[in-house]
Motif scaffolding. Structure first.
Motif, PDB file in Angstrom:
ATOM      1  N   CYS A   1     -22.144  -7.554 -17.958  1.00 14.86           N
ATOM      2  CA  CYS A   1     -21.487  -8.533 -17.081  1.00 14.86           C
ATOM      3  C   CYS A   1     -19.976  -8.357 -17.196  1.00 14.86           C
ATOM      4  CB  CYS A   1     -21.890  -9.954 -17.473  1.00 14.86           C
ATOM      5  SG  CYS A   1     -20.943 -11.197 -16.579  1.00 14.86           S
TER       6      CYS A   1
ATOM      7  N   GLY B   1     -17.753 -10.367 -16.516  1.00 11.18           N
ATOM      8  CA  GLY B   1     -17.076 -11.608 -16.893  1.00 11.18           C
ATOM      9  C   GLY B   1     -17.065 -11.850 -18.393  1.00 11.18           C
ATOM     10  N   CYS B   2     -18.208 -11.602 -19.049  1.00 11.39           N
ATOM     11  CA  CYS B   2     -18.326 -11.962 -20.467  1.00 11.39           C
ATOM     12  C   CYS B   2     -18.772 -10.788 -21.335  1.00 11.39           C
ATOM     13  CB  CYS B   2     -19.313 -13.117 -20.622  1.00 11.39           C
ATOM     14  SG  CYS B   2     -20.977 -12.695 -20.056  1.00 11.39           S
TER      15      CYS B   2
ATOM     16  N   CYS C   1     -23.546 -12.301 -14.605  1.00  2.00           N
ATOM     17  CA  CYS C   1     -24.524 -13.244 -15.168  1.00  2.00           C
ATOM     18  C   CYS C   1     -24.373 -14.631 -14.534  1.00  2.00           C
ATOM     19  CB  CYS C   1     -24.408 -13.296 -16.687  1.00  2.00           C
ATOM     20  SG  CYS C   1     -23.102 -14.376 -17.297  1.00  2.00           S
TER      21      CYS C   1
ATOM     22  N   CYS D   1     -21.377 -16.833 -15.723  1.00  2.00           N
ATOM     23  CA  CYS D   1     -20.074 -16.413 -15.189  1.00  2.00           C
ATOM     24  C   CYS D   1     -19.964 -16.773 -13.713  1.00  2.00           C
ATOM     25  CB  CYS D   1     -19.875 -14.911 -15.381  1.00  2.00           C
ATOM     26  SG  CYS D   1     -19.425 -14.499 -17.079  1.00  2.00           S
TER      27      CYS D   1
END
Ligand SMILES: [Zn+2]
Length: 226
Positions: free
Chosen positions: A17, A19-20, A32, A35
């Motif tokens: 992901c 984002g994370c 995900c 996110c």
């Protein structure tokens, strides 16, 4: 790719992901759920305000839609960064599909989708235009053709991030040229960009398309600036 092939592929090249940095399972989207749900959605009021501020007086852009609000140092910035600089093409298609969901709720009549082009020198350096993938996602989801070759960016502009509003407008004025006038003449066009900050880029694309006889020009972006 079928499920099994995808699993094998993930084993060797796990999907992460943006984002994370969490490893994504096979059935998960390229971002995900946590996110994705953390990204600020652009509501009606904000969109209306944005339209009036950027395009309202010009009559160049018929209507405008953006899915999210771009917040500095937040998830969406990381996602767009991964799309722009890390060859995460699937993210572009995915974001395009998310934008398409919002457009489906509108009564826009669109014949052709056009991504905002980048200058060929920038494309040579980066290898691709991130907005092509947004257009692909929109096209797939709306079932409307897209063309990444109809407009050309004829002006090499430096990164706009540090420019003020007026400077941005000057920076992109006459930056675009329609390469395939026959393809856009009499058509309703949807132009797509990643982030709409002052609207100057989308507006200039609209001006070029109108000059070539486009019937109407709609604009959309993944996000609008905070
Ligand atoms: Zn995540």
């Amino acid at each position: 790719m079928n499920f099994k092939a995808k699993s094998i592929f993930d084993f060797f090249l796990p999907r992460i992901c943006p984002g994370c940095n969490k490893k994504l399972s096979v059935e998960e989207k390229p971002v995900c759920v946590d996110c994705l749900s953390s990204i600020l959605i652009a509501d009606e009021d904000r969109l209306e305000n944005e339209f009036n501020k950027n395009f309202g007086s010009t009559k160049v852009i018929k209507d405008f839609y953006s899915k999210f609000v771009f917040e500095t140092d937040k998830t969406l910035q990381q996602i767009i960064h991964a799309l722009k600089y890390k060859k995460q093409f699937k993210l572009g298609v995915f974001l395009g599909e998310l934008v398409a969901e919002g457009i489906k709720t509108k009564d826009w009549q669109i014949d052709l989708i056009i991504p905002v082009p980048i200058h060929h020198l920038k494309k040579a350096e980066r290898g691709y235009n991130q907005s092509d993938y947004l257009a692909q996602g929109l096209s797939k989801s709306l079932n409307i053709p897209y063309s990444g070759k109809s407009i050309k960016r004829i002006k090499y502009t430096d990164s706009q991030t540090k420019l003020k509003m007026k400077e941005r407008a000057l920076n992109v004025s006459n930056a675009f040229k329609v390469r395939q006038p026959k393809k856009v003449s009499g058509k309703n066009i949807l132009v797509v960009d990643d982030v709409c900050t002052t609207g100057a880029t989308l507006l200039e694309c609209g001006i070029a398309l109108n000059k070539s006889g486009a019937s109407s020009v709609y604009a959309c972006s993944v996000a609008i600036a905070e």
